[in-house]
Structure formats: C-alpha cells, structure tokens
Design a protein around this motif. Sequence first.
Motif, PDB file in Angstrom:
ATOM      1  N   SER B 129     -10.302  10.333 -19.098  1.00 16.45           N
ATOM      2  CA  SER B 129     -10.282  11.477 -19.720  1.00 16.45           C
ATOM      3  C   SER B 129      -9.521  10.936 -20.906  1.00 16.45           C
ATOM      4  O   SER B 129      -9.051   9.695 -20.990  1.00 16.45           O
ATOM      5  CB  SER B 129      -9.746  12.470 -19.179  1.00 16.45           C
ATOM      6  N   TRP B 130      -9.641  11.750 -22.184  1.00 18.64           N
ATOM      7  CA  TRP B 130      -8.890  11.442 -23.381  1.00 18.64           C
ATOM      8  C   TRP B 130      -7.338  11.365 -23.155  1.00 18.64           C
ATOM      9  O   TRP B 130      -6.750  10.494 -23.777  1.00 18.64           O
ATOM     10  CB  TRP B 130      -9.401  12.555 -24.422  1.00 18.64           C
ATOM     11  N   ALA B 131      -7.086  12.191 -22.153  1.00 15.19           N
ATOM     12  CA  ALA B 131      -5.695  11.989 -21.634  1.00 15.19           C
ATOM     13  C   ALA B 131      -5.175  10.747 -21.441  1.00 15.19           C
ATOM     14  O   ALA B 131      -3.962  10.309 -21.642  1.00 15.19           O
ATOM     15  CB  ALA B 131      -5.255  12.979 -20.956  1.00 15.19           C
ATOM     16  N   ASP B 132      -6.125   9.832 -20.969  1.00 19.99           N
ATOM     17  CA  ASP B 132      -5.749   8.663 -20.611  1.00 19.99           C
ATOM     18  C   ASP B 132      -5.419   7.724 -21.623  1.00 19.99           C
ATOM     19  O   ASP B 132      -4.465   6.719 -21.625  1.00 19.99           O
ATOM     20  CB  ASP B 132      -6.958   7.965 -19.672  1.00 19.99           C
ATOM     21  N   ILE B 133      -6.071   7.969 -22.922  1.00 17.01           N
ATOM     22  CA  ILE B 133      -5.753   7.337 -23.941  1.00 17.01           C
ATOM     23  C   ILE B 133      -4.138   7.252 -24.411  1.00 17.01           C
ATOM     24  O   ILE B 133      -3.419   6.305 -24.628  1.00 17.01           O
ATOM     25  CB  ILE B 133      -6.746   7.516 -25.101  1.00 17.01           C
ATOM     26  N   ARG B 186       1.082  20.767 -25.482  1.00 13.72           N
ATOM     27  CA  ARG B 186       1.356  22.021 -26.169  1.00 13.72           C
ATOM     28  C   ARG B 186       0.132  22.663 -26.555  1.00 13.72           C
ATOM     29  O   ARG B 186       0.043  23.792 -27.194  1.00 13.72           O
ATOM     30  CB  ARG B 186       1.757  21.692 -27.583  1.00 13.72           C
ATOM     31  N   GLY B 187      -1.032  22.302 -25.948  1.00 16.98           N
ATOM     32  CA  GLY B 187      -2.439  22.862 -25.952  1.00 16.98           C
ATOM     33  C   GLY B 187      -2.475  23.907 -24.969  1.00 16.98           C
ATOM     34  O   GLY B 187      -1.803  24.604 -24.298  1.00 16.98           O
ATOM     35  N   THR B 188      -3.940  23.863 -24.720  1.00 20.07           N
ATOM     36  CA  THR B 188      -4.325  24.988 -23.568  1.00 20.07           C
ATOM     37  C   THR B 188      -3.767  24.493 -22.104  1.00 20.07           C
ATOM     38  O   THR B 188      -3.312  23.218 -21.870  1.00 20.07           O
ATOM     39  CB  THR B 188      -5.725  25.234 -23.539  1.00 20.07           C
ATOM     40  N   THR B 189      -3.833  25.393 -21.125  1.00 16.38           N
ATOM     41  CA  THR B 189      -3.727  25.153 -19.817  1.00 16.38           C
ATOM     42  C   THR B 189      -4.700  23.967 -19.285  1.00 16.38           C
ATOM     43  O   THR B 189      -4.039  22.818 -18.589  1.00 16.38           O
ATOM     44  CB  THR B 189      -3.943  26.334 -18.894  1.00 16.38           C
ATOM     45  N   GLU B 190      -5.910  24.033 -19.629  1.00 17.52           N
ATOM     46  CA  GLU B 190      -6.714  22.686 -19.393  1.00 17.52           C
ATOM     47  C   GLU B 190      -6.171  21.572 -19.797  1.00 17.52           C
ATOM     48  O   GLU B 190      -6.332  20.602 -19.328  1.00 17.52           O
ATOM     49  CB  GLU B 190      -7.995  23.333 -19.720  1.00 17.52           C
ATOM     50  N   GLN B 191      -5.715  21.483 -21.255  1.00 16.30           N
ATOM     51  CA  GLN B 191      -5.409  20.385 -21.940  1.00 16.30           C
ATOM     52  C   GLN B 191      -4.105  19.786 -21.087  1.00 16.30           C
ATOM     53  O   GLN B 191      -3.960  18.642 -21.095  1.00 16.30           O
ATOM     54  CB  GLN B 191      -4.945  20.600 -23.290  1.00 16.30           C
ATOM     55  N   LYS B 192      -3.438  20.680 -21.018  1.00 13.01           N
ATOM     56  CA  LYS B 192      -1.882  20.141 -20.182  1.00 13.01           C
ATOM     57  C   LYS B 192      -2.290  19.644 -18.884  1.00 13.01           C
ATOM     58  O   LYS B 192      -1.749  18.748 -18.464  1.00 13.01           O
ATOM     59  CB  LYS B 192      -0.959  21.286 -20.144  1.00 13.01           C
ATOM     60  N   ALA B 193      -3.445  20.351 -17.968  1.00 14.32           N
ATOM     61  CA  ALA B 193      -3.588  19.786 -16.889  1.00 14.32           C
ATOM     62  C   ALA B 193      -4.143  18.201 -16.880  1.00 14.32           C
ATOM     63  O   ALA B 193      -4.008  17.766 -16.312  1.00 14.32           O
ATOM     64  CB  ALA B 193      -4.809  20.672 -16.054  1.00 14.32           C
ATOM     65  N   MET B 194      -5.091  17.963 -18.104  1.00 16.14           N
ATOM     66  CA  MET B 194      -5.498  16.705 -18.202  1.00 16.14           C
ATOM     67  C   MET B 194      -4.414  15.860 -18.299  1.00 16.14           C
ATOM     68  O   MET B 194      -4.417  14.553 -17.834  1.00 16.14           O
ATOM     69  CB  MET B 194      -6.445  16.592 -19.785  1.00 16.14           C
ATOM     70  N   ALA B 195      -3.409  16.012 -19.239  1.00 16.27           N
ATOM     71  CA  ALA B 195      -2.145  15.330 -19.257  1.00 16.27           C
ATOM     72  C   ALA B 195      -1.404  15.000 -18.131  1.00 16.27           C
ATOM     73  O   ALA B 195      -1.163  13.643 -17.573  1.00 16.27           O
ATOM     74  CB  ALA B 195      -1.134  15.793 -20.315  1.00 16.27           C
TER      75      ALA B 195
END
Lengths: 92, 322
Positions: B129-133, B186-195
């Motif tokens: 995912s983008w969070a991996d970058i 600092r983004g949405t719940t889904e974004q934080k879950a990605m991180a």
Amino acid sequence: MNTPLWEVFVRTRNGLAHKHAGSVHAADATMALQAARDVYTRRGEGLSLWVVPSNAIVASDPADRDMLFEPTGSKIYRHPTFYEVPDEVGHM
Amino acid sequence: MYSQALNTRDTSTDSSPEAIRFQARIDDEQRIEPNDWMPEAYRRTLIRQISQHAHSEIVGMLPEGNWITRAPSLRRKAALLAKVQDEGGHGLYLYSAAETLGVAREDLEDQLLSGRAKYSSIFNYPTLSWADIGTIGWLVDGAAIMNQIPLCRCSYGPYARAMIRVCREESFHQRQGYEIVLTLCRGTTEQKAMAQDALDRWWWPCLMMFGPPDTDSLHSDTSMRWKIKRFSNDGLRQKFVDATVPQGHFLGLTFPDPELRFDETEGHWQFGAIDWDEFRAVLSGNGPCNRERLEARRKAHDDGAWVREAALAHAAKQRKTA
C-alpha cells in the motif's frame, strides 16, 4: 567489451578547484559527462565537471612515498614561521 | 541504502612486516587508499561488503519504484522519484568505490544477476500500500542511516567518502517517509489503519536489517579490528529501537511487539525475540519477493543490452572518423 571507466571531478563553487568525486562508466566522453551530471550533481553541487578516462591518470606509487615526499620534511626554512620578526613590527 | 553484516569467517592471521605496518596504520586511524598495500582478506571483505551494499541500493529501487506512478499527489511523486534516483546514485557511488579494489563493475553485476551475490533482506518484502512507502522511508532508511553513519569513518578511504555522500542525501529520505506516515496518521480512520498495517508488517524485518545477533555473528571481530565495522549488530539495533519507538508513539501507532517496554534503569527500550528463521529463509532466497526482484533486474539488464552495444558502436565509429 566492458564500458570504459571515467574519473569525475566536480568544481563546486566559483573560485574552488575541481575535486575528485568518483567514477562513472560510459561509452564516450559526452555520455560520461551526462552520467557524471546525473550521479554526482543531483543537488546543485556543481558548477563545472571534468571527466577523464581512468586509464589516462598516472599515479605515484604509495611505496615511493618516502622517496618522493620525505625530503621536504627537513626543509623547515620553506615555512614563514622559520623566520623571526620582532613583535614591534606587527603582523607580516 | 544499506549493507548487511553477511561477511564470512576469515581466520587468516598474517604476521608479515607489511601486515603489521598495515594494522598499525589502521590503529592510528589512518585511511587505506586504493594503491596501498592491504591483506588479501581485507580486500576480499571490502569487495564483498561494498558490492552487497551497492546491490542493495539497486534492488532497493524496485519496491519503491512500484509506487511512483500511483503516488497520491504531484509533490509525493516528485519526492519519490528523487528518492529512487538517489538510490540509483548511491548504488553507483558504491560500485565506483568497489572498483578501486580491482574488480570490474560488470563482474559485480554478473554476481548479482546470477544470484551469487547477496543484498539486503529487507528488499524482498512487497510494498502493498502507499503507507509502505512512508514506512520504508521512516524505518528502512532510518535503519540504514544508523548502519551507515559509522561507515563514514571506515578505514577504507573510497568507501568512507562514498558513505559521507550517501548519508548527506539519506536524511531527506527518512524525513519524507515520516511525513507520509504522519499525514496518514492525521487522516481518516482508514488512512491511520493503513499506516498501522504497514508498521505491523515492516517492524520486524527492519530489526533484522542489522544482521544476526552478536552471539552468532561470524567475523565481526576481524571487521572491527580492521575498522571496517565500528559497532556491533546488536548495539546498532538497540540504538535504532531507542530512536524509533518514541517517533512511532508520537504518530499514535502501536508497535507489533507485546514485550516492548522502556527499561528505566538501563535507559533503553527492551524488545521481544526476533524470528531469525524468517531472516535466514529470506536471505537464502525464500522471501516473498526474492525471485521477482532478481527477474526484474535481469530483465532490465537484458532489455538494456542493445543500448550498451549501440553506444559502444557509436563511440567506436566516432573515433574512426575523428
């Protein structure tokens, strides 16, 4: 055939001499300059580049170091501090 | 990006006058330069370590290159492109340093493409995912910096000088990665879950980047005596954990280690046991992406063959007509 090796020298700022940065492989001088630009100056490090075929460089042998450089060791009269100038004369 | 302590055991003890003078120069913190006398084992160790380090940079371009076309904004895309170009540049500085020891780059490349040479285990994991970058920049580059800073004082001059350039450029990599993770947190719940998911997958492989524990590390002694290596694997790993855990807590993320706790008396973060079987499996070619990475390198090399041939033919023709 292997691609020729070139040594890269970068002049970083006005007034400074070119300094060895590393080497690149390239088929000819034009491509060597382009490769050197991409590899050694990605952040504005350079104002000028030299590329020299690596096999054109003649280097002194480290084994000859004493023979070449030791004789100047005793020639302290080549340095300004060898000479005495009275304090009253001021900075010279 | 990073070298791994994969050296093989070397037990040669040379007591010739040259070897004694050589060690005295090392002990005196003098740098060894390409044409200086050096023990064959020192030369071999350096060729292996520097070339593995170079291969790691080059293979390291692949997991991140995977996301260049899908970066979420132009700003992120430009930064990622610059970062991947840096990795390519770092690989080339390092091949250049290795070549001063009397090997040809073509031979080193051949060792990589034929699968005989090793590269860092971390690049055999996928970027899902983008969070991996972001996580790679923050953690993988963070670990690489910990490893590389002491190499700036390595006894071999060309390697030390290459590492100074690399370290100067690497800090941008870590900061841009942390910024990506911070934005997601600092983004949405889904974004934080990605991180969080990215941290869960990358944390342990990052700890493995420092190499096997000191108790089973072959060879560290010789490399330390030659000042190729200055800190032990475990020492650097602890330094990395101590620096990184507070950064993760600032993001509001949880490390995937139930045993992680701060030891007040020692002043260090204690962490759980590392799965060394996984490390050995990845190193021996059985990580999630080993085959894919080598195939990608081989394809790039083969597809570029006509360009190399054409450039040489053009240069030969120009010389003839000159």
